[in-house]
Each structure stands twice: as C-alpha cells, then as structure tokens.
Motif scaffolding. Structure first.
Motif: not given
Length: 122
Positions: A83-85, A90-94
């Motif tokens: 539900g987030l952008s 992408a930031l969480a994965n990075r």
C-alpha cells in the motif's frame, strides 16, 4: 548486536558479573544470555526486562530505557510496504540489501535525518 544486548553487556561488565552468574540469577541459560547479548535472539520478554532492572537496581528513566532498548532490538526486522509508494518499497529493499555495508557514521546520519522528519516514538 542489538541495543538491548549492548546495554546488558555494559551493565554486566560494569558490575563485574559474569555471563554465567547473571544467567543463574535470572534463571536463564548462559547460552541464551550470550545469544541475547550478541543479537542472535529476539526481544527479551517483559518479565526478563523486569528481572534485569531489578538485578541491577535500575529505576525510573534507566528502567524505562531498558524497555525502550528491548522494543527496538529485534534482530530480524520485516518491513511491510504493501500500500506504500513504489519509491518506499524500493527504499526498503535497498536498505535491506545494503545495511551491512553502511559505516556507523552513515547509519547515524540516516537516523538523524529520520529524527528530524519523524521524531522517535512519533
């Protein structure tokens, strides 16, 4: 290591208590206590936090700090970005991929940046 494990080790060493001695006093195994100090175990239970506070005579702010440190000491964090952008995902994965490579000063800078945007506990 975790924030709770680091503080527990500091308290134990400052009071001249061995891991085996503290483990016996807390009625846990020395292996569990070692794993807790090294960040290989999850958050301690509220009961164990209370026992640690009593053992070291921690009250008020010091006792609350141990509770706070335990709350932020889970060594395996899961981020739900549903539900987030796409940018948030992408930031969480990075971050998950790169966190082990970040030097301590970069981690401190990122934490300060987050604190200016979202104060802790807010």
């Amino acid at each position: 290591m975790t924030p709770f494990g680091t503080r527990l080790r500091q308290l134990r060493e400052a009071h001249g208590v061995s891991q085996a001695g503290l483990a016996a006093a807390l009625h846990v195994s020395p292996a569990y206590l070692s794993a807790l100090e090294h960040g290989h175990r999850g958050r301690p239970s509220p009961g164990l936090i209370h026992q640690v506070n009593e053992y070291f005579g921690l009250i008020w702010d010091d006792a609350e700090e141990m509770v706070r440190l335990a709350r932020v000491s889970h060594p395996r964090v899961v981020l739900d970005t549903a539900g987030l952008s796409p940018e948030a995902t992408a930031l969480a994965n990075r971050l998950a991929q790169e966190i082990r490579r970040l030097p301590p000063e970069a981690i401190a800078a990122l934490s300060r940046t987050l604190d200016t945007v979202l104060p802790p506990g807010g």
